[in-house]
Design a protein around this motif. Sequence first.
Motif, PDB file in Angstrom:
ATOM      1  N   HIS A  43       0.840  -1.193   0.000  1.00  0.00           N
ATOM      2  CA  HIS A  43       0.000   0.000   0.000  1.00  0.00           C
ATOM      3  C   HIS A  43       0.884   1.255   0.000  1.00  0.00           C
ATOM      4  O   HIS A  43       1.928   1.274   0.668  1.00  0.00           O
ATOM      5  CB  HIS A  43      -0.895   0.031   1.241  1.00  0.00           C
ATOM      6  CG  HIS A  43      -1.940  -1.035   1.258  1.00  0.00           C
ATOM      7  ND1 HIS A  43      -3.117  -0.930   0.549  1.00  0.00           N
ATOM      8  CD2 HIS A  43      -1.985  -2.236   1.891  1.00  0.00           C
ATOM      9  CE1 HIS A  43      -3.851  -2.011   0.755  1.00  0.00           C
ATOM     10  NE2 HIS A  43      -3.184  -2.822   1.558  1.00  0.00           N
ATOM     11  N   ASN A 128      -8.232  -1.691   2.313  1.00  0.00           N
ATOM     12  CA  ASN A 128      -8.960  -0.743   1.467  1.00  0.00           C
ATOM     13  C   ASN A 128     -10.474  -0.805   1.670  1.00  0.00           C
ATOM     14  O   ASN A 128     -11.125   0.244   1.771  1.00  0.00           O
ATOM     15  CB  ASN A 128      -8.602  -0.961  -0.001  1.00  0.00           C
ATOM     16  CG  ASN A 128      -7.235  -0.408  -0.347  1.00  0.00           C
ATOM     17  OD1 ASN A 128      -6.687   0.429   0.369  1.00  0.00           O
ATOM     18  ND2 ASN A 128      -6.657  -0.873  -1.441  1.00  0.00           N
ATOM     19  N   VAL A 160      -9.122   2.594  -3.329  1.00  0.00           N
ATOM     20  CA  VAL A 160     -10.167   2.979  -2.388  1.00  0.00           C
ATOM     21  C   VAL A 160     -11.281   3.722  -3.109  1.00  0.00           C
ATOM     22  O   VAL A 160     -12.469   3.480  -2.876  1.00  0.00           O
ATOM     23  CB  VAL A 160      -9.597   3.836  -1.244  1.00  0.00           C
ATOM     24  CG1 VAL A 160     -10.715   4.437  -0.393  1.00  0.00           C
ATOM     25  CG2 VAL A 160      -8.671   3.005  -0.367  1.00  0.00           C
TER      26      VAL A 160
END
Length: 334
Positions: A43, A128, A160
């Motif tokens: 991420h 997410n 997202v």
Amino acid sequence: MNRRVVYARGGLPADVLTVIEESESAAPGHGQVLIRTTVFSIHPGDLQAIEAYPGKAAQPVPAGLEATGVVEAIGSGARLAPGVEVGGCVAVFPQPGAWSQWITADAETVVAVPDELPDEVAAQMLANPLTAVMLRREAQEHPAFGYDGLVVQTAAGSSVGRLVTGICRFHNLGLVNVVRSDRGAAELRKRFPDVPVVSTEDPGWAEEVRKAAGGRPVGVALDPIGGRLAERLLDLLTPGGKLVSYGQIAEEAISVHASTLLNKSLTLRGKNIGRWLSEASAERRASDVATAKQIALELKDQFEVAATYGLGELADAVEHAVRPGKVGLVLVRP
């Protein structure tokens, strides 16, 4: 042997991350679960934390928070979520050191993965979707949300952002998406043809958002970017509106004169998944995790994978994870 990713100081992740070898994990301790990792996700927030790490660590710091794998053993006294069993596929979040071939995880962070989901989705099933759930809850607090008002979100083409769009469509909630390029806008329109998209490449993008709103008040703006873009979003908000900031992509600060907030009674709210973890009750977390799993099942086509690398290609994977224009998360198979 167990290979895992660590760092000892802050800096550019490609420079400071390293793969070390150590003895295989022993049997899990009390309340723990031993997991053989099959895939982990990188991420952007993971990399930001590494860059911002202060000073130099006395011991290597384990990297990563989310992964998927297979349960190899369960320690005594482990309070297991439904479906977690030896031999079963699970996802883990938040678990420091998730970027590893073997993970000894706290049982409370381990979630069973539905049989219908492949590893590529399971590896991004929690962080997410939980962020999207958190954002929707923030938006729902505004009285106009879901009725006459609507939401504007930036970085709408992100992992997202696509989930937020899918949730809003599912619940028939008004939304205008904002992206940073005409190309990104065209791609997002193909993905969600019934949701308006505006590109900030157009200098008049704010007025385009107003046109897309069609006279409906913009009650909530969701923004992971910050800086000057966030300032423009404040101008778009209706009196009593709320800007939810959940990221810091822009380097510059958000500059707001007090009169902007006072005259329109605006709220500027910061949210991140870490605060959710520390503030939510056990019941809330369980409910949100169940919702995250449902999102993964219903919107699995939105869990894009930008690329998959091996652990020996970590530097390339980290570079790709922050590459402009990428679609989806970068995954690593250790």
